[in-house]
Design a protein around this motif. Structure first.
Motif, short mmCIF file in Angstrom:
data_model
loop_
_atom_site.label_atom_id
_atom_site.label_comp_id
_atom_site.label_asym_id
_atom_site.label_seq_id
_atom_site.Cartn_x
_atom_site.Cartn_y
_atom_site.Cartn_z
N GLU A 102 56.83 24.48 53.41
CA GLU A 102 57.03 23.45 54.62
C GLU A 102 58.04 22.46 54.22
O GLU A 102 58.82 21.90 54.92
CB GLU A 102 55.75 22.87 54.76
N LEU A 103 58.15 21.93 52.81
CA LEU A 103 59.14 20.84 52.65
C LEU A 103 60.41 21.48 52.64
O LEU A 103 61.48 20.54 52.92
CB LEU A 103 58.81 20.28 51.06
N GLU A 104 60.52 22.57 52.19
CA GLU A 104 62.10 23.27 52.64
C GLU A 104 62.46 23.12 53.74
O GLU A 104 63.71 22.88 54.22
CB GLU A 104 62.04 24.48 51.83
N ARG A 105 61.43 23.25 54.87
CA ARG A 105 61.89 23.41 56.42
C ARG A 105 62.08 22.03 56.75
O ARG A 105 63.10 21.88 57.72
CB ARG A 105 60.84 24.06 57.02
N GLN A 106 61.50 21.03 56.14
CA GLN A 106 61.64 19.71 56.87
C GLN A 106 63.02 19.07 56.17
O GLN A 106 63.61 18.11 56.89
CB GLN A 106 60.40 18.97 56.36
N LEU A 107 63.55 19.68 55.12
CA LEU A 107 64.61 19.09 54.53
C LEU A 107 65.96 19.43 55.45
O LEU A 107 66.88 18.69 55.41
CB LEU A 107 65.15 19.64 53.21
N GLY A 108 65.81 20.33 56.33
CA GLY A 108 66.99 20.66 56.94
C GLY A 108 67.17 19.57 58.23
O GLY A 108 68.06 19.66 58.98
N GLY A 109 66.04 18.72 58.68
CA GLY A 109 66.00 18.10 59.81
C GLY A 109 65.96 16.60 59.43
O GLY A 109 65.88 15.93 60.37
N LEU A 110 66.34 16.28 58.43
CA LEU A 110 66.25 14.80 58.06
C LEU A 110 67.38 14.11 58.77
O LEU A 110 68.83 14.40 58.44
CB LEU A 110 66.31 14.80 56.33
N PRO A 111 67.28 12.79 59.25
CA PRO A 111 68.49 12.13 59.63
C PRO A 111 68.95 11.43 58.37
O PRO A 111 68.61 11.47 57.24
CB PRO A 111 67.71 11.35 60.57
N GLY A 112 70.06 10.83 59.01
CA GLY A 112 70.79 9.74 58.02
C GLY A 112 71.84 10.36 56.87
O GLY A 112 72.07 10.11 56.03
N GLN A 113 72.13 11.89 57.16
CA GLN A 113 72.95 12.46 56.38
C GLN A 113 74.58 11.62 56.12
O GLN A 113 74.89 11.22 56.99
CB GLN A 113 73.24 13.64 56.69
N GLY A 114 74.82 11.55 54.95
CA GLY A 114 76.12 10.81 54.66
C GLY A 114 75.86 9.19 54.29
O GLY A 114 76.84 8.58 53.80
N THR A 115 74.67 8.76 54.51
CA THR A 115 74.44 7.48 54.09
C THR A 115 73.50 7.51 52.81
O THR A 115 73.27 8.26 52.29
CB THR A 115 73.54 6.65 55.25
N ASP A 116 73.81 6.23 52.22
CA ASP A 116 73.16 6.04 50.76
C ASP A 116 71.69 6.29 51.14
O ASP A 116 71.17 6.95 50.17
CB ASP A 116 73.37 4.54 50.31
#
Length: 843
Positions: free
Chosen positions: A688-702
């Motif tokens: 489930e955590l692996e699935r959630q990793l794909g939809g996290l916002p803020g990619q490219g920010t610190d």
């Protein structure tokens, strides 16, 4: 058409000068290679004789040495002449031609072998010669190769040259001619111009003045610093020359030379007088000795103290040359001490507290102003009356002392009442070992009912350990000084932990900051301490507002709301600015009233953000899903821990409807089934955590990268926990699950910072609460009773080896005390109390 012979003649005429220089370079090459031994020998001998080596050799030895040197020089010259050949014109041309591309000079001297009668072939030949002529016209002299490293592997020529240059600068080159006369038995000074002398004046090194060579000075008056060293060297027959001086400690002594050969005289100038040399070539100098005044030092302002106890004392120092060293001395002002409580006992003798004064690293040390910066918070006299005086010394050893000031030795002040009490007991213990029983009694009273009194459980445990060690030291007789100092350090750490805390809850942290600020106003804290506490309150208030927003009570434009009032962030800022202004003006009562108003407002405050929920915002669903994963992981970790308890209770009491022994019979099968089920659930959480990793916002920010990194680490910890569960290693599985929980919390905090940046509540790159927590944890986090590092999120696992270290027995005692304390809390669940009692029975 130009004839080839004419072309060659024109080229040779153009390169005549480079050719001559190349030939000269070849000659220099051959001279250096053939005659470097002879030149090295000549330079070495000249340097040795210029420094007066002949003065220390008997006449027979000198004569033999002169013959040997002459023979060696003749052999070196003969070998050089034998090998030397003067370079020819052809050799010079070949060297120059080798430095040009295509060897044009050789081409110009060639003749056409075939097709000389053919007009076309002759035209080609002429074109070739013209190209070669153009190349040759650009010729420059070839540099000679003067490298002799392959012949002089030990660098003897450089050693001889260095010695010769030093002899020219500091020796007497004219003495080289004395060698022949001395070898023949004559006196060198007589053979030259009668008796000779040399003299030097060397000022003390701390003055920074250069040495003087008296023979090169034309004036008859000298000014030298006190302590300057006069050195004279005399040559000639005995009695031919004498020295008369009145500047040394002797006053009016006369030194008469009464022995053959060179003689030396040294004396220091301590008074004004004359130095005279009687005899041929004599001189007289009127010497004025400049007295070296004592240095002086003074305070350049009042002493200042920062909030952390660091003091800053400006001072000025001056000397006629330079300050060599200095120190600040703090002496206890016993008469000004309020002799009450633990200070009523006579203090143990203690040396003054001495600090070295800072001196300029570069520049002038004759007159300067510097700052003495030090933190004496841990000193036994911290915040007690002392007398401060400054002392400086110059290079001559003279000292200067400042006035004595009466003040309180600056140190850190503790505004938490419990921390202040611990620090006071620490002070009393260091004041006198006779205060040990009283210190133990007060600490027992302070820690009698810790519930609701100690905010930090670790501080309470550390205090219990310190009390036990103090009790053992008192029972053993007079308190050992080493144990006393160790206990003082432990009490300091406890007080700092109580004062600064490590509070993870934002509301508690904010209330804590308000309490410390209120206590500081009541105790008359300094402006620097007030400013630091005010900054702490601002940060805690901001963190509390952020926490309310992350909890998602309501959504929309951020607005603080309490008791029917709507307060914006600017209004909160203005309120805290007004509190700080009133404190700076000394209106503490009004500031205290506003602070209490702020406290009530913040306790009733909630953050409103308009319509919609957090799940409607970008990333809101990710926060909800991740929060659910965290709760599921916490529940799974609790079940794993209960499974571990059952494994350690093979002889436990039977449950309802169970006969004695049934638990043992089915334990192996049930444990394996339970672990298999737990492992499957752990794997499901990991997926489930692996699935959630794909939809996290803020990619490219610190913040987004920090969230993904934390969740990646959480996933790896889940994988390790799953493998441990399948292998039956429940203890390791619990540790890995604790790691996963902490990393999930870290990911949630970073994801909250991402959402705050998207809502404009936080600027990118601004330290968020998660980063502040990590920085605080890096400086030293809390520890559990075993001494293992725990995070503020409650992690209790550790990869540390707990069976090593010098404090392993103390940690074991701490753990046993903690088990006894928890076993005495009857409000705990019966299952946990039963487990604690069985641990006590076993150990």
């Amino acid at each position: 058409m130009t004839d080839p012979t004419t072309i060659t003649a024109q080229v040779l005429a153009r390169i005549a000068r480079p050719l001559r220089l190349t030939r000269a370079g070849l000659a220099a090459e051959r001279l250096a290679r053939c005659f470097w031994p002879a030149s090295t020998l000549l330079l070495a001998v000249a340097a040795a004789f210029a420094f007066g080596v002949q003065d220390h050799l008997p006449q027979g030895t000198l004569w033999g040495l002169a013959v040997a040197l002459a023979a060696g020089l003749v052999v070196a010259l003969a070998l050089g002449l034998r090998r030397f050949r003067w370079p020819t014109q052809a050799e010079a041309m070949a060297r120059l031609d080798a430095s040009l591309p295509g060897h044009p000079l050789a081409a110009l001297t060639d003749a056409q072998a075939l097709g000389a009668g053919d007009a076309a072939s002759a035209a080609v030949w002429r074109a070739h010669l013209q190209r070669m002529a153009a190349r040759a016209a650009a010729a420059e002299a070839a540099a000679p190769d003067l490298r002799l490293a392959s012949r002089d592997r030990f660098g003897l020529r450089y050693i001889a040259l260095t010695g010769f240059v030093m002899a020219l600068l500091f020796g007497a080159p004219g003495r080289v001619g004395e060698v022949a006369t001395m070898a023949a038995g004559g006196a060198p000074a007589q053979a030259a111009a009668g008796p000779s002398w040399e003299g030097w004046v060397e000022p003390p090194a701390y003055t920074g003045r250069p040495s003087l060579y008296l023979n090169a000075i034309k004036v008859a008056a000298l000014e030298v610093p006190e302590g300057s060293l006069f050195t004279f060297r005399f040559y000639g027959s005995a009695g031919a020359i004498s020295l008369d001086e009145t500047v040394s400690a002797g006053g009016a002594g006369t030194v008469v030379q009464a022995q053959e050969g060179p003689r030396s005289v040294e004396f220091a100038a301590v008074q004004t007088g004359t130095v005279g040399i009687d005899g041929p070539g004599g001189r007289e100098f009127a010497v004025t000795v400049l007295p070296d005044a004592a240095p002086s030092v003074s305070f350049a302002g009042d002493i200042e103290r920062k909030a952390d106890g660091e003091m800053s004392q400006p001072f000025s120092a001056r000397d006629d040359f330079q300050i060599a060293r200095g120190r600040a001395e703090f002496v206890l002002d016993l008469e000004a001490v309020d002799r009450r409580f633990g200070l009523a006992t006579e203090p143990e003798p203690r040396e003054p507290h001495v600090l070295d004064l800072p001196l300029p690293i570069s520049g002038n040390r004759a007159e300067f102003t510097e700052l003495l910066i030090e933190n004496a918070s841990k000193h036994p006299w911290a915040n007690l009356p002392v007398k401060l005086s400054l002392t400086v010394e110059d290079g001559l050893g003279q000292s200067g002392r400042s006035e004595t000031r009466e003040l309180s030795l600056p140190g850190r002040r503790f505004f938490d009442p419990l921390a202040a009490a611990v620090i006071e007991m620490r002070r009393d213990l260091l004041w006198s070992a006779q205060n040990a029983p009283r210190t133990l009694q007060v600490l027992r009273a302070v820690s009698h009912r810790p519930e609701g009194f100690f905010r930090n459980q670790r501080a309470y445990l550390m205090l219990r350990v310190a009390m036990r060690r103090l009790e053992g030291g008192i029972a053993a007789g007079p308190l050992d000084p080493a144990l006393r100092d160790e206990l003082a350090e432990a009490l300091w750490d406890i007080a700092v932990l109580i004062e600064d805390g490590g509070l993870s809850d934002a509301l508690a942290r904010m209330e804590r900051a308000q309490e410390r600020l209120s206590e500081a106003m009541r105790n008359g804290a300094s402006p620097a301490e007030i400013a630091e506490l005010m900054d702490e309150l601002r940060q805690a208030t901001d963190a509390y507002i952020r926490q309310l927003a992350q909890q998602g009570e309501q959504q929309g434009d951020q607005m603080a709301q309490g008791e029917g009032q709507r307060i914006t962030g600017d209004q909160l800022q203005a309120l805290m600015d007004e509190i700080q202004r009133l404190m700076e003006e000394g209106r503490m009562a009004e500031a205290q009233e506003l602070l209490e108003q702020l406290n009530r407002m913040m306790q009733n405050m909630r953050v409103t953000q308009g319509e919609g929920g957090e799940g409607d915002m970008p990333g809101g669903q990710a926060m909800q899903d991740l929060s659910k994963t965290l709760r599921d992981q916490q529940g799974l970790s609790d079940e794993t821990f209960r499974d571990l308890q059952e494994q350690f209770n093979p002889g436990g009491r039977p449950g309802p409807g169970q006969e004695p022994g049934e638990g043992q019979q089915g334990e192996g099968r049930q444990g394996q089934e339970g672990q298999g089920s737990l492992a499957d659930r752990q794997q499901a959480l990991r997926d489930e955590l692996e699935r959630q990793l794909g939809g996290l916002p803020g990619q490219g920010t610190d913040s987004g990268d920090a969230a993904r990194g934390a969740l990646d680490r959480a996933g790896r910890a889940m994988d390790q926990a799953e493998r441990a569960l399948r292998e039956g290693d429940t203890g390791s599985a619990i540790d890995r699950q604790a790691e996963a929980i902490e990393e999930l919390r870290e990911g949630l905090r970073s994801l909250g910072e991402v959402l705050a940046e998207q809502r404009g509540e936080r600027r990118p790159g601004e330290p968020g609460p998660g980063e502040e927590r990590r920085a605080q944890q890096g400086a030293g986090g809390d520890r559990d009773p075993l001494g293992r590092t725990i995070g503020q999120s409650g992690r209790s696992g550790s990869d540390e080896n707990m069976l090593q270290g010098e404090d392993v027995y103390r940690r074991a005692r701490d753990l046993l005390d903690e088990i006894r304390r928890r076993a005495g809390e009857q409000e705990r669940p019966e299952l946990e109390l039963d487990y604690l009692r069985r641990l006590l029975d076993r150990f």
